[in-house]
Motif scaffolding. Structure first.
Motif, PDB file in Angstrom:
ATOM      1  N   SER A 151      -5.986  -7.034  -4.270  1.00 25.59           N
ATOM      2  CA  SER A 151      -5.391  -6.769  -2.962  1.00 25.59           C
ATOM      3  C   SER A 151      -5.337  -5.306  -2.561  1.00 25.59           C
ATOM      4  O   SER A 151      -5.172  -4.997  -1.377  1.00 25.59           O
ATOM      5  N   GLU A 152      -5.475  -4.376  -3.505  1.00 28.07           N
ATOM      6  CA  GLU A 152      -5.349  -2.956  -3.177  1.00 28.07           C
ATOM      7  C   GLU A 152      -6.399  -2.139  -3.919  1.00 28.07           C
ATOM      8  O   GLU A 152      -6.850  -2.516  -5.004  1.00 28.07           O
ATOM      9  N   LEU A 153      -6.741  -0.995  -3.332  1.00 36.11           N
ATOM     10  CA  LEU A 153      -7.605  -0.042  -4.011  1.00 36.11           C
ATOM     11  C   LEU A 153      -7.187   1.363  -3.623  1.00 36.11           C
ATOM     12  O   LEU A 153      -6.482   1.575  -2.637  1.00 36.11           O
ATOM     13  N   ILE A 154      -7.639   2.327  -4.424  1.00 40.10           N
ATOM     14  CA  ILE A 154      -7.333   3.732  -4.191  1.00 40.10           C
ATOM     15  C   ILE A 154      -8.638   4.492  -4.031  1.00 40.10           C
ATOM     16  O   ILE A 154      -9.585   4.295  -4.792  1.00 40.10           O
ATOM     17  N   THR A 155      -8.686   5.373  -3.036  1.00 45.55           N
ATOM     18  CA  THR A 155      -9.814   6.269  -2.876  1.00 45.55           C
ATOM     19  C   THR A 155      -9.352   7.709  -3.073  1.00 45.55           C
ATOM     20  O   THR A 155      -8.254   8.087  -2.673  1.00 45.55           O
ATOM     21  N   GLY A 156     -10.200   8.501  -3.714  1.00 42.55           N
ATOM     22  CA  GLY A 156     -10.073   9.946  -3.698  1.00 42.55           C
ATOM     23  C   GLY A 156     -11.199  10.476  -2.837  1.00 42.55           C
ATOM     24  O   GLY A 156     -12.314   9.940  -2.875  1.00 42.55           O
ATOM     25  N   ASP A 157     -10.939  11.517  -2.046  1.00 42.59           N
ATOM     26  CA  ASP A 157     -11.975  11.946  -1.112  1.00 42.59           C
ATOM     27  C   ASP A 157     -12.362  13.409  -1.287  1.00 42.59           C
ATOM     28  O   ASP A 157     -11.808  14.128  -2.126  1.00 42.59           O
ATOM     29  N   SER A 158     -13.311  13.825  -0.479  1.00 45.19           N
ATOM     30  CA  SER A 158     -13.899  15.154  -0.601  1.00 45.19           C
ATOM     31  C   SER A 158     -12.986  16.265  -0.111  1.00 45.19           C
ATOM     32  O   SER A 158     -13.294  17.449  -0.313  1.00 45.19           O
ATOM     33  N   ILE A 159     -11.874  15.928   0.539  1.00 40.38           N
ATOM     34  CA  ILE A 159     -10.939  16.955   1.016  1.00 40.38           C
ATOM     35  C   ILE A 159      -9.606  16.893   0.283  1.00 40.38           C
ATOM     36  O   ILE A 159      -8.627  17.489   0.715  1.00 40.38           O
ATOM     37  N   GLY A 160      -9.549  16.151  -0.833  1.00 41.68           N
ATOM     38  CA  GLY A 160      -8.393  16.226  -1.721  1.00 41.68           C
ATOM     39  C   GLY A 160      -7.333  15.174  -1.561  1.00 41.68           C
ATOM     40  O   GLY A 160      -6.293  15.237  -2.215  1.00 41.68           O
ATOM     41  N   TYR A 161      -7.552  14.145  -0.721  1.00 43.09           N
ATOM     42  CA  TYR A 161      -6.549  13.113  -0.498  1.00 43.09           C
ATOM     43  C   TYR A 161      -6.732  11.923  -1.435  1.00 43.09           C
ATOM     44  O   TYR A 161      -7.863  11.534  -1.752  1.00 43.09           O
ATOM     45  N   LEU A 162      -5.599  11.335  -1.854  1.00 44.56           N
ATOM     46  CA  LEU A 162      -5.570  10.007  -2.450  1.00 44.56           C
ATOM     47  C   LEU A 162      -5.016   9.048  -1.411  1.00 44.56           C
ATOM     48  O   LEU A 162      -3.979   9.326  -0.792  1.00 44.56           O
ATOM     49  N   LYS A 163      -5.696   7.917  -1.216  1.00 44.79           N
ATOM     50  CA  LYS A 163      -5.236   6.908  -0.272  1.00 44.79           C
ATOM     51  C   LYS A 163      -5.177   5.559  -0.965  1.00 44.79           C
ATOM     52  O   LYS A 163      -6.129   5.152  -1.634  1.00 44.79           O
ATOM     53  N   VAL A 164      -4.047   4.872  -0.807  1.00 43.46           N
ATOM     54  CA  VAL A 164      -3.897   3.505  -1.291  1.00 43.46           C
ATOM     55  C   VAL A 164      -4.116   2.578  -0.111  1.00 43.46           C
ATOM     56  O   VAL A 164      -3.439   2.695   0.911  1.00 43.46           O
ATOM     57  N   TRP A 165      -5.077   1.634  -0.268  1.00 49.90           N
ATOM     58  CA  TRP A 165      -5.472   0.749   0.830  1.00 49.90           C
ATOM     59  C   TRP A 165      -5.057  -0.687   0.552  1.00 49.90           C
ATOM     60  O   TRP A 165      -5.169  -1.159  -0.576  1.00 49.90           O
ATOM     61  N   ASN A 166      -4.585  -1.366   1.603  1.00 50.57           N
ATOM     62  CA  ASN A 166      -4.448  -2.807   1.566  1.00 50.57           C
ATOM     63  C   ASN A 166      -5.792  -3.407   1.971  1.00 50.57           C
ATOM     64  O   ASN A 166      -6.275  -3.176   3.082  1.00 50.57           O
TER      65      ASN A 166
END
Length: 260
Positions: free
Chosen positions: A162-177
């Motif tokens: 149900s959820e995943l986490i992305t790390g991105d090229s500008i330094g953010y962690l995002k938890v997604w539904n």
């Protein structure tokens, strides 16, 4: 800390008989049980057995550099610069070729009945459909597409169905539904790209080009602790109940113990 095994490759045009290993730079690796899967610039995948220190098989199917591999004991999934994903049987037989990304596939994460793949700003979540009688994989269907508002996906971690986490090229962690395609938590963690992350139900451990390791509360969206010590960008991090391990281009592997 001692070297046990080296799996050798081949020099293109200079080998005699069947290929022993890869003929170009290794660009992806995945370790599972007694198997090591490797992908290469030569667009092939090789599976190695640790106990016998021998090659089990070599599979060809991609038309570009293999960039990511995941194996869960029942299937292997690979992504490549040719924009495709291939689902393989455990013995290296090509089962399904999957298209959808408009750029090279950079990351693959898999759980029991689905997997996630990323390319630049997009993450696709795919359902793996099995036949009830034989449990064979019959098809792969796209469940959801997630799009970053800015930056590109630089690392990915799937938290169950149900959820995943992305790390991105500008330094953010995002938890997604996954179901709603909404970002539940978004926190600026690193200065520069997030290069690797691992997470559990409450926290994420990430590293980046800023030479730092951060432990982040993914529920509250706050950094709990920062670990310093590497002198160069950190490219891989992993943890268990005892420790955190980090690998940097400074040539060091560091082990960090959890506090009591």
């Amino acid at each position: 800390g001692e070297l046990e095994t080296v799996f050798m490759g081949d020099v293109e045009g200079q080998h005699v008989g069947p290929l022993v290993g890869h003929t170009a730079t290794i660009t992806a690796v995945f370790f599972y049980g007694k198997r090591v899967y490797t992908g290469s610039l030569d667009s092939s995948i090789v599976c190695w057995d640790i106990d016998s220190a021998a090659k089990l098989f070599r599979s060809k199917g991609h038309e570009g550099t293999v960039t990511c591999i995941f194996y869960d004991g029942t299937k292997a999934i690979s992504g490549a610069a040719d924009k495709t994903i291939i689902l393989w049987s455990p013995d290296g037989v090509l089962l399904h070729r999957i298209s959808g990304h408009v750029g090279g596939v950079h990351h693959i994460q898999c759980c029991l009945s689905c997997f996630a793949s990323s390319s630049f700003k997009s993450v696709f979540v795919w359902d793996v459909i099995h036949q009830q009688e034989s449990n064979q994989i019959t098809r792969v269907k796209c469940r959801q597409r997630l799009t970053l508002p800015q930056g590109n996906v630089s690392t990915l971690y799937l938290l169950g169905e149900s959820e995943l986490i992305t790390g991105d090229s500008i330094g953010y962690l995002k938890v997604w539904n996954i179901q709603s395609a909404e970002a539940l938590t978004s926190v600026k963690v690193h200065e520069g790209a997030v290069t690797s992350l691992q997470a559990d139900a409450t926290k994420a451990v990430s590293c980046g080009l800023d030479m730092l390791i951060h432990i982040t509360d993914i529920i509250q969206g706050s950094v709990l602790q920062t670990l310093r010590g590497h002198d160069s960008p950190i490219f891989a991090v992993a943890f268990d109940q005892r420790q955190i391990v980090s690998v940097s281009s400074d040539g060091e592997i560091r082990f960090w113990s959890w506090g009591r």
